[in-house]
Design a protein around this motif. Structure first.
Motif, PDB file in Angstrom:
ATOM      1  N   THR A 135       0.832  -1.207   0.000  1.00 47.75           N
ATOM      2  CA  THR A 135       0.000   0.000   0.000  1.00 47.75           C
ATOM      3  C   THR A 135       0.864   1.253   0.000  1.00 47.75           C
ATOM      4  OG1 THR A 135      -0.122  -0.120   2.424  1.00 47.75           O
ATOM      5  CG2 THR A 135      -1.907  -1.159   1.182  1.00 47.75           C
ATOM      6  N   HIS A 136       2.172   1.083   0.163  1.00 51.80           N
ATOM      7  CA  HIS A 136       3.110   2.197   0.121  1.00 51.80           C
ATOM      8  C   HIS A 136       3.951   2.098  -1.150  1.00 51.80           C
ATOM      9  CE1 HIS A 136       2.024   2.980   4.304  1.00 51.80           C
ATOM     10  NE2 HIS A 136       2.286   1.705   4.572  1.00 51.80           N
ATOM     11  N   VAL A 137       4.929   2.980  -1.260  1.00 47.11           N
ATOM     12  CA  VAL A 137       5.841   2.902  -2.400  1.00 47.11           C
ATOM     13  C   VAL A 137       6.612   1.595  -2.296  1.00 47.11           C
ATOM     14  CG1 VAL A 137       7.813   3.962  -3.557  1.00 47.11           C
ATOM     15  CG2 VAL A 137       6.062   5.399  -2.493  1.00 47.11           C
ATOM     16  N   ILE A 151      28.112 -16.813   5.634  1.00 44.86           N
ATOM     17  CA  ILE A 151      27.718 -15.614   4.904  1.00 44.86           C
ATOM     18  C   ILE A 151      26.198 -15.577   4.871  1.00 44.86           C
ATOM     19  CG2 ILE A 151      27.742 -14.430   2.674  1.00 44.86           C
ATOM     20  CD1 ILE A 151      30.459 -15.656   2.143  1.00 44.86           C
ATOM     21  N   TYR A 152      25.630 -14.400   5.144  1.00 45.19           N
ATOM     22  CA  TYR A 152      24.174 -14.253   5.207  1.00 45.19           C
ATOM     23  C   TYR A 152      23.712 -13.192   4.214  1.00 45.19           C
ATOM     24  CZ  TYR A 152      24.744 -16.714   9.639  1.00 45.19           C
ATOM     25  OH  TYR A 152      25.084 -17.634  10.611  1.00 45.19           O
ATOM     26  N   LEU A 153      22.740 -13.554   3.384  1.00 52.30           N
ATOM     27  CA  LEU A 153      22.110 -12.608   2.469  1.00 52.30           C
ATOM     28  C   LEU A 153      20.689 -12.372   2.956  1.00 52.30           C
ATOM     29  CD1 LEU A 153      22.156 -11.008  -0.255  1.00 52.30           C
ATOM     30  CD2 LEU A 153      21.083 -13.034  -1.269  1.00 52.30           C
ATOM     31  N   THR A 154      20.394 -11.137   3.317  1.00 53.59           N
ATOM     32  CA  THR A 154      19.070 -10.781   3.818  1.00 53.59           C
ATOM     33  C   THR A 154      18.326  -9.972   2.764  1.00 53.59           C
ATOM     34  OG1 THR A 154      19.908 -10.687   6.090  1.00 53.59           O
ATOM     35  CG2 THR A 154      17.813  -9.594   5.652  1.00 53.59           C
ATOM     36  N   ILE A 155      17.093 -10.380   2.471  1.00 54.18           N
ATOM     37  CA  ILE A 155      16.259  -9.701   1.483  1.00 54.18           C
ATOM     38  C   ILE A 155      14.962  -9.272   2.156  1.00 54.18           C
ATOM     39  CG2 ILE A 155      14.997  -9.955  -0.683  1.00 54.18           C
ATOM     40  CD1 ILE A 155      17.098 -12.001  -1.529  1.00 54.18           C
ATOM     41  N   LEU A 156      14.699  -7.985   2.111  1.00 57.57           N
ATOM     42  CA  LEU A 156      13.541  -7.406   2.792  1.00 57.57           C
ATOM     43  C   LEU A 156      12.637  -6.731   1.779  1.00 57.57           C
ATOM     44  CD1 LEU A 156      13.616  -5.284   6.023  1.00 57.57           C
ATOM     45  CD2 LEU A 156      12.536  -4.342   3.992  1.00 57.57           C
ATOM     46  N   ASP A 157      11.328  -6.931   1.920  1.00 56.49           N
ATOM     47  CA  ASP A 157      10.369  -6.218   1.079  1.00 56.49           C
ATOM     48  C   ASP A 157       9.270  -5.629   1.956  1.00 56.49           C
ATOM     49  OD1 ASP A 157       7.715  -7.849   1.034  1.00 56.49           O
ATOM     50  OD2 ASP A 157       9.205  -9.393   0.610  1.00 56.49           O
ATOM     51  N   ASN A 158       8.600  -4.606   1.465  1.00 53.27           N
ATOM     52  CA  ASN A 158       7.536  -3.955   2.238  1.00 53.27           C
ATOM     53  C   ASN A 158       6.160  -4.354   1.729  1.00 53.27           C
ATOM     54  OD1 ASN A 158       7.609  -2.563  -0.185  1.00 53.27           O
ATOM     55  ND2 ASN A 158       7.277  -0.548   0.732  1.00 53.27           N
ATOM     56  N   GLY A 159       6.045  -5.596   1.264  1.00 54.80           N
ATOM     57  CA  GLY A 159       4.761  -6.102   0.792  1.00 54.80           C
ATOM     58  C   GLY A 159       3.816  -6.442   1.927  1.00 54.80           C
ATOM     59  N   PRO A 160       2.670  -7.049   1.616  1.00 53.22           N
ATOM     60  CA  PRO A 160       1.642  -7.330   2.622  1.00 53.22           C
ATOM     61  C   PRO A 160       1.957  -8.497   3.548  1.00 53.22           C
ATOM     62  CG  PRO A 160       0.961  -8.159   0.485  1.00 53.22           C
ATOM     63  CD  PRO A 160       2.223  -7.400   0.252  1.00 53.22           C
ATOM     64  N   GLY A 161       3.057  -9.219   3.303  1.00 58.39           N
ATOM     65  CA  GLY A 161       3.430 -10.320   4.194  1.00 58.39           C
ATOM     66  C   GLY A 161       2.938 -11.668   3.705  1.00 58.39           C
ATOM     67  N   GLY A 208       2.379  -7.150   8.144  1.00 59.75           N
ATOM     68  CA  GLY A 208       1.748  -6.287   7.156  1.00 59.75           C
ATOM     69  C   GLY A 208       2.635  -5.190   6.632  1.00 59.75           C
ATOM     70  N   GLU A 209       3.823  -5.026   7.222  1.00 60.50           N
ATOM     71  CA  GLU A 209       4.705  -3.936   6.807  1.00 60.50           C
ATOM     72  C   GLU A 209       5.973  -4.403   6.113  1.00 60.50           C
ATOM     73  OE1 GLU A 209       5.512  -1.593  10.214  1.00 60.50           O
ATOM     74  OE2 GLU A 209       3.453  -0.847  10.416  1.00 60.50           O
ATOM     75  N   ARG A 210       6.474  -5.573   6.512  1.00 66.27           N
ATOM     76  CA  ARG A 210       7.687  -6.047   5.860  1.00 66.27           C
ATOM     77  C   ARG A 210       7.842  -7.554   6.031  1.00 66.27           C
ATOM     78  NH1 ARG A 210      13.332  -4.493   8.867  1.00 66.27           N
ATOM     79  NH2 ARG A 210      13.206  -5.937  10.610  1.00 66.27           N
ATOM     80  N   THR A 211       8.570  -8.130   5.080  1.00 64.58           N
ATOM     81  CA  THR A 211       8.900  -9.552   5.108  1.00 64.58           C
ATOM     82  C   THR A 211      10.396  -9.691   4.903  1.00 64.58           C
ATOM     83  OG1 THR A 211       6.737 -10.259   4.282  1.00 64.58           O
ATOM     84  CG2 THR A 211       8.567 -11.777   3.964  1.00 64.58           C
ATOM     85  N   VAL A 212      11.016 -10.561   5.695  1.00 62.78           N
ATOM     86  CA  VAL A 212      12.471 -10.727   5.639  1.00 62.78           C
ATOM     87  C   VAL A 212      12.811 -12.200   5.433  1.00 62.78           C
ATOM     88  CG1 VAL A 212      14.662 -10.382   6.826  1.00 62.78           C
ATOM     89  CG2 VAL A 212      12.791  -8.757   7.175  1.00 62.78           C
ATOM     90  N   PHE A 213      13.525 -12.484   4.356  1.00 69.21           N
ATOM     91  CA  PHE A 213      14.078 -13.809   4.104  1.00 69.21           C
ATOM     92  C   PHE A 213      15.596 -13.733   4.223  1.00 69.21           C
ATOM     93  CE2 PHE A 213      10.006 -14.638   2.068  1.00 69.21           C
ATOM     94  CZ  PHE A 213       9.795 -15.988   2.310  1.00 69.21           C
TER      95      PHE A 213
END
Length: 247
Positions: A135-137, A151-161, A208-213
């Protein structure tokens, strides 16, 4: 074999639709009364259909193979991350989603670069597709850290979860979350490739604000498996980003 059979049936159904669209658009392209703009749109639809078919076939081939076939080589993981990011930015679902990449350390590891890039690509593309429903940019962030031999690769998105009912089976074959055209193999393959590199893929956070893999891998795959298993517990995302916060 049963899972591969289900996948083959699913792909056959999807490819029929794609081939029908390609054939219809090709017929339209033969007409002389089509303008340049309409012709460009038809060509784009054909390209997208071909790309989707190629991705489905590649997923089936990767899922059907048994064990790693390519030799490991000592390479910089950051270069693989950069290639995966560039590939996702070229994908239609990634073109309108900003991907912010944090400072990439020059960490090296024993990797199969092609397979690792495929795993990272799947995670990034999922993140972009999720962020597009925000719902945001829309925004996707990528962060790479190293802790001792990991080694850790973190990927974050601001989708609905990720929906709660799906989380337990998220890495099982053919499980999708909000992706009607997805194969349900992206996360399955990403985790398997990470495990072949002495690591894993896990869902660390989703709301609802972010998802982190996070995808983890071991720098030195020549170490005994027992030594890798007996190492200290994996640090949390807060611990990993304490000295170098997410961008």
């Amino acid at each position: 074999m049963s899972a591969i059979g289900r996948m083959a049936c699913s792909i056959s159904h999807d490819m029929r639709h794609s081939l029908t669209a390609i054939y219809a658009n090709a017929e339209f392209l033969e007409r002389d009364d089509i303008g340049a703009s309409a012709r460009a749109d038809l060509l784009l639809e054909i390209q997208e259909a071909v790309l989707a078919m190629a991705e489905r076939l590649n997923s089936l081939l990767q899922f059907g193979r048994s064990g790693r076939t390519n030799p490991l080589a000592r390479e910089r993981v950051s270069l693989v991350v950069e290639k995966a990011v560039a590939a996702v930015r070229f994908h239609p679902d990634g073109q309108n989603v900003p991907i912010t990449v944090g400072k990439l350390p020059p960490a090296e590891a024993d990797i199969d670069a092609r397979n690792l890039e495929s795993a990272i690509y799947n995670l990034l593309l999922n993140a972009c597709q999720a962020a597009a429903r925000s719902t945001h940019v829309p925004e996707v962030k990528v962060h790479l850290t190293e802790v001792d031999e990991q080694i850790y690769l973190t990927i974050l998105d601001n989708g609905p979860g990720i929906p709660a009912p799906v989380r337990r089976t998220l890495f099982d074959p053919f499980v999708t979350a909000g992706k009607p055209n997805g194969t349900g193999l992206g996360l399955t393959l990403a985790r398997r490739i990470a495990e072949e590199h002495g690591g894993s893929v896990c869902l660390e956070e989703s709301n609802g604000e972010r998802t982190v893999f996070t995808l983890s891998l071991t720098k030195n795959r020549s170490l005994p498996l027992e030594e890798l298993k007996c190492g200290r517990a994996a640090p949390t995302i807060k611990e990993r980003t304490k000295r170098s916060p997410l961008p």
